[in-house]
Design a protein around this motif. Structure first.
Motif: not given
Length: 356
Positions: A52, A62, A306, A309
């Motif tokens: 990320p 992000l 994070m 993702i």
């Protein structure tokens, strides 16, 4: 033998060290989890904590995830500091998205860029109206805001489904339950070319700064916090608990509605049944991991994004279920709850008592 001993006063050091320890524990548990699933733990951690941030585009993504998380968490922090438990920010987020989407659908090709302001304000109004229902029921009938706000989440989702499956459904959308794509003039301006991150990231950071000023530099913010910590002292000082209730919930609804507006008029670009993705619930974790402090919540929002993702990448690259995101969020929350014990207690070695 170890035992817990009550501290004379809560530890300020552990108040901030606890989230770091909780993150470390979450990483260790994540390694064990990847091993049990038969995956390389190093690759798994890289997916969550390196991918990320490894490129400019990744940092932009992000920012896209962190923006709604931070905005919603800022509003929730106001509620939690005033001892008002707004658990239904997800519903306020959805209604904000609906109001913003309705404003965006009114834009035509000749409409000016001013419509973006209308879209954002519509989202704020929608979120505030949905939170006002909670405030009214708590104020008038003393209804528990936890249950009311949570149940209104499901009502908001049904309202969204009715619109995208019914009157707002795109007639040229091949029967998919979605509105037409918003006109370019109604979309949130991007910060940079080649990235989806938009001005919402700057709005969220500005919101964090404004919240710091409100909580720690204004009388109204001080009154709000005193009412949450010591209601009797607040009444003695002349602070209105009713005013604190309405203020906290309306601020929380406004930030959640703004997050919904930025999401649908930004990276999504239309209303679909998939607008509710759990940001409102994840923001609760962001608020507490960030210690209900604006700076802490900025960092916590980045961490939580994070996880979002990483969960998506783990699904596509490692063949793991997308629900792994929720697992990491849950591990972080429970680890934090366990580590928070050290704020009020210290670990001592129990003395041995001899038996005659």
């Amino acid at each position: 033998m170890l035992r817990l001993e009550l501290r004379p006063t809560p530890s300020r050091t552990w108040a901030w060290a606890s989230p770091l320890l909780a993150l470390a524990i979450t990483v260790v548990l994540g390694v064990l989890l990847f091993s049990l699933l038969g995956k390389d733990p190093v690759k798994g951690l890289l997916v969550f904590f390196w991918e990320p941030i490894k490129s400019a585009y990744a940092l932009g993504e992000l920012g896209v995830k962190a923006t709604p998380l931070l905005l919603i968490a800022l509003g929730l922090a106001v509620c939690f500091r005033s001892n008002i438990w707004n658990i239904g920010a997800e519903g306020q987020y959805v209604i904000g998205a609906i109001f913003a989407g309705g404003a965006a659908l009114m834009a035509g090709k000749e409409t000016g860029r001013w419509i973006v302001v209308v879209v954002l304000l519509a989202g704020v109004v929608g979120g505030m109206l949905w939170a006002a229902i909670v405030a009214f029921l708590r104020d008038r009938f003393n209804a528990g805001e936890i249950l009311v706000s949570l149940m209104l989440v499901y009502v908001a989702i049904q309202v969204l489904n009715y619109l995208v499956f019914g009157p707002w459904k795109d007639p040229m959308g091949y029967n998919f339950p979605q509105t037409r794509t918003f006109e370019a003039v109604a979309r949130i301006p991007k910060l940079m070319a080649g990235s989806r991150v938009n001005i919402g990231a700057l709005i969220a950071l500005a919101g964090a700064a404004l919240l710091w000023l409100y909580l720690f530099r204004t009388r109204a913010g001080y009154a709000l916090q005193v009412g949450g910590v010591a209601p009797a002292a607040a009444r003695y000082a002349g602070f209105s608990s009713r005013s604190a209730l309405w203020t906290a919930l309306l601020i929380s609804g406004a930030t959640a509605g703004l997050a919904g507006a930025l999401e649908v008029a930004g990276p999504v670009g239309q209303l679909t049944p998939y607008v509710p993705v759990g940001y409102g619930f994840a923001a609760i974790i962001v608020a507490f991991v960030g210690r209900l402090h604006p700076l802490g919540m900025v960092l916590a929002a980045i961490l939580m994004s994070m996880f979002y993702i990483g969960g998506e990448l783990a699904q596509s690259r490692l063949g793991l279920p997308k629900s792994l995101t929720d697992v990491f969020q849950g591990l972080l929350l429970f680890s934090l709850m366990a580590c928070d014990t050290l704020v009020n207690y210290r670990i001592r070695r129990a003395s041995r008592v001899g038996v005659r």
